[in-house]
Design an enzyme around this catalytic site. Structure first.
Site, short mmCIF file in Angstrom:
data_model
loop_
_atom_site.label_atom_id
_atom_site.label_comp_id
_atom_site.label_asym_id
_atom_site.label_seq_id
_atom_site.Cartn_x
_atom_site.Cartn_y
_atom_site.Cartn_z
N HIS A 161 41.54 47.08 36.16
CA HIS A 161 39.92 47.85 37.86
C HIS A 161 40.60 49.30 37.42
O HIS A 161 41.53 49.16 37.60
CB HIS A 161 40.95 46.81 38.56
CG HIS A 161 39.79 47.08 39.74
ND1 HIS A 161 40.26 48.00 40.82
CD2 HIS A 161 38.78 46.04 40.12
CE1 HIS A 161 39.44 48.37 41.72
NE2 HIS A 161 38.95 47.03 41.54
N ALA A 163 38.78 51.46 39.57
CA ALA A 163 37.34 51.77 40.86
C ALA A 163 38.35 51.64 42.13
O ALA A 163 39.76 50.72 42.05
CB ALA A 163 36.24 50.46 40.68
N TYR A 166 42.19 52.64 43.85
CA TYR A 166 42.94 52.01 44.02
C TYR A 166 43.46 52.94 42.40
O TYR A 166 43.57 53.94 42.84
CB TYR A 166 43.35 50.94 43.81
CG TYR A 166 41.94 49.22 44.57
CD1 TYR A 166 43.02 50.35 45.90
CD2 TYR A 166 41.43 48.86 44.33
CE1 TYR A 166 41.91 49.15 47.41
CE2 TYR A 166 40.82 47.71 45.75
CZ TYR A 166 41.25 48.32 46.86
OH TYR A 166 40.68 47.73 47.96
N ARG A 214 36.67 48.07 34.89
CA ARG A 214 35.48 47.36 35.93
C ARG A 214 35.54 49.37 36.57
O ARG A 214 37.36 49.46 36.55
CB ARG A 214 35.78 46.68 37.10
CG ARG A 214 34.48 46.86 38.29
CD ARG A 214 34.62 45.52 38.74
NE ARG A 214 33.33 45.21 39.47
CZ ARG A 214 33.06 44.95 40.31
NH1 ARG A 214 34.42 44.23 41.65
NH2 ARG A 214 31.25 44.81 41.05
N ARG A 313 28.62 37.06 45.52
CA ARG A 313 28.35 36.21 46.80
C ARG A 313 27.18 35.32 46.81
O ARG A 313 27.59 34.30 47.46
CB ARG A 313 28.08 37.57 48.18
CG ARG A 313 28.91 38.15 48.26
CD ARG A 313 28.97 39.15 49.53
NE ARG A 313 28.23 40.03 48.94
CZ ARG A 313 27.60 41.22 49.61
NH1 ARG A 313 27.84 41.60 50.89
NH2 ARG A 313 26.50 42.91 48.20
#
Length: 604
Positions: A161, A163, A166, A214, A313
């Site tokens: 990650h 992105a 963070y 990502r 979602r």
């Protein structure tokens, strides 16, 4: 439709994935940091529904980040093995996302979070520790070890990650990296940690295991990471021979409403920022952006926009999205309405849920009931989302159901709410419920205000009262002159006051929004829909005042304070009937609470 593009297999570094449909990593907190039977059941339901690739929620690799899934010790391996045993029959590829929240992380020892510099995160608001070289070395090793455990547990691949603002992006960004050592200053220095982490993960899992990143623009400006920065980094990582695919995203912890855009965002709102990164490397690319259907995914892939599409979602709302679509039952797919109060808001309140699907994360207790051995006569009064859900559930169990609705169409107050700016998708769940009632043979009687006589004459075994609430209606302003003044006084704390204020402003009124509290729409803040609405209201020059006991004089004053409307249950109960009151008629709430209420009814 054949969906030939979305259903075509794809290969990532030798691994064939059966279709191009992806569930990107999303926090659930269902297991409270661990892989539990509940978390396994959540993923199993979506595997059974036909998804091609699932990327598990970002796992924190170090105790300085106690996120929603922990990869801090080898005990996770057994959990992975139980998960993969359950998913094996469905041929769904499973990757693990590895990450660290940086200055947004909560630490196991309650010490300061780690980051590039001594800054406070926008949510935690606690000054971080600027990582020393020993800390950096420890973190890189932690990423590598977490990757080893993932593969040892039987997962197919891992994803790093980089992105959402963070930790790894905190090092990349000029806005958050104030270092003067080899990890700060120049671009090469600021991406050093990301390169070291990805290289260590690659070494840990070997060249034949799938590894991706990502990545995406922070969408903040002011020195934040841009899509062009991301494109440059993935070119470097690909040139180093480290990565096998890229997974595009958008937004940051500074602009969290851009990460999972609500219904105010159009489908594909992330694609413009994704395009430079997709074009930067010749690797399989995953895109997201509030896509809801297999048809949308198929079109994107056919047009060469991406190789795989995230329907995350959409799968929360209906785990059988792919299977239903393949079988030609697209109309039966329960739609995601992107209200964010279940998925985003639920997680922010402690655990993932869903406005339209109360079984999310509770699949073990919400197993589909068997048909009732003794069909009963059920009367439902009120055709809003709660009443329709009750009628649908009762009919699914084989009961004889009649639904009385006083208006000339189903949907209740949602039919007004969907007329507010940016809220049209609210109506989709009512449209789906209405189709389901027709499919199941429910006797729907419109223009029928039910009273005691009409209900008792139906000889019900059970009466469900779902007559809603008053206090958030859209007024008639057709005779009011342009520039007339209006005050919307928010005394409920939901989205309703924001929506009404915006609607009045679009009608040409001069609008003031007030609340006795410290924030308008306070109960919707965690859903990440309030800030975008406030930005739109600012464009309309709507005045907003908090801590207001008495709103100012105006040509029109709307007090938004929902009150239960139930004129039936006491009299019906007095006659000896069994009555259940649900939704706003019981306690004013949302679509989520109304539908969840229906699932608590015992129809036996």
């Amino acid at each position: 439709m054949s969906y030939e593009h979305a259903l075509a297999p794809i290969e990532i570094n030798g691994l064939e994935i059966k279709n191009r449909v992806v569930r990107t990593a999303h926090g659930t907190n269902i297991g409270q940091g661990r892989i539990t039977d509940e978390l396994i059941a959540y993923h199993e339901a979506r595997a059974a529904g036909g998804c091609g690739l699932t990327i598990l929620e970002a796992a924190s690799v170090h105790p300085t980040d106690m996120g929603t899934l922990w990869l801090h010790d080898a005990s996770v391996v057994d959990g992975y093995r139980r998960l993969m045993d359950r998913l094996a029959p469905y041929n769904m590829a499973v990757f693990q996302q590895l990450g660290h929240l940086g200055y947004e992380g909560v630490t196991a020892d309650e010490g300061p979070p780690w980051s590039a510099s001594e800054l406070a995160g926008p949510s935690i608001r606690r000054s971080a520790k600027a990582m020393a070289q020993d800390d950096i070395d420890e973190l890189v090793d932690a990423f590598a070890q977490a990757a080893r455990w993932s593969i040892e547990g039987g997962l197919h691949g891992v994803e790093v990650h980089i992105a959402h603002g963070y930790l790894l992006q905190q090092f990349m960004s000029l806005a958050t990296n104030q270092r003067t050592d080899r990890y700060g200053g120049s671009w090469e220095n600021r991406i050093r940690l990301a390169r070291e982490v990805v290289a260590a993960v690659r070494e840990a899992i070997g060249p034949e295991t799938q590894l991706g990143v990502r990545i995406g623009s922070e969408a903040v400006g002011d020195g934040g990471v841009t899509e062009h920065d991301c494109a440059e980094l993935v070119k470097i990582l690909a040139g180093d021979g480290l990565i096998d695919y890229v997974n595009l995203t958008y937004g940051s912890c500074l602009r969290p409403h851009k990460i999972m855009g609500g219904m105010h965002e159009p489908p594909g709102y992330e694609l413009e920022a994704a395009a430079p990164v997709v074009a930067a490397v010749d690797l399989p690319a995953i895109v997201t952006g509030r896509f809801r259907t297999l048809a949308e995914a198929d079109e994107l892939i056919a047009d060469g926009v991406a190789d795989m599409v995230g329907l995350t979602r959409a799968h929360i709302a209906d785990p059988n999205l792919v299977a239903k679509s393949i079988e030609g039952r697209e109309a039966e797919v329960r739609p995601c309405i992107a209200g964010n109060d279940g998925c985003v808001g639920g997680l922010n309140r402690g655990r993932l849920s869903c406005a339209v699907n109360p079984a999310v994360g509770r699949e073990l207790e919400f197993r589909r009931p068997d048909p009732s051995p003794q069909p009963r006569r059920i009367v439902v009064v009120g055709g809003g989302p709660g009443g329709m859900e009750a009628a649908r559930l009762a009919a699914e169990q084989g009961h004889s159901v009649v639904l009385f609705e006083a208006r000339n169409r189903l949907g209740g107050a949602v039919r007004q709410a969907q007329e507010l700016p940016t809220r049209a998708l609210l109506g989709d769940i009512c449209d789906w419920q209405e189709r389901e009632l027709a499919r199941l043979g429910v006797d729907v009687q419109l223009n029928q205000p039910a009273d005691g006589q009409s209900i008792t004459s139906a000889r019900p075994d059970l009466v469900v009262v779902a007559t809603g609430a008053t206090g958030a209606e859209i007024p008639d302003v057709s005779t009011m002159p342009k520039g007339a003044t209006a005050v919307v006084d928010d005394r409920f704390g939901g989205y309703e006051a924001l929506g009404l204020a915006e609607w009045l402003a679009t009608e040409g009124l001069s609008v003031t929004l007030t609340t006795p509290g410290r924030r308008v729409a306070a109960n919707a803040l965690l859903d990440l829909v309030v800030q975008p609405a406030l930005e739109r209201l600012q464009a309309f020059e709507v005045d907003i005042h908090t801590k207001v006991d008495a709103p100012p004089e105006a040509d029109l004053t709307l007090t938004v304070a929902k009150h239960p409307y139930d004129s039936l249950s006491a009299d019906l109960t007095a006659t000896g009937l069994t009555v259940r009151v649900i939704g706003d008629a019981r306690t004013p709430g949302t679509i989520l609470t109304a539908i969840a209420d229906a699932h608590r009814i015992d129809f036996r």
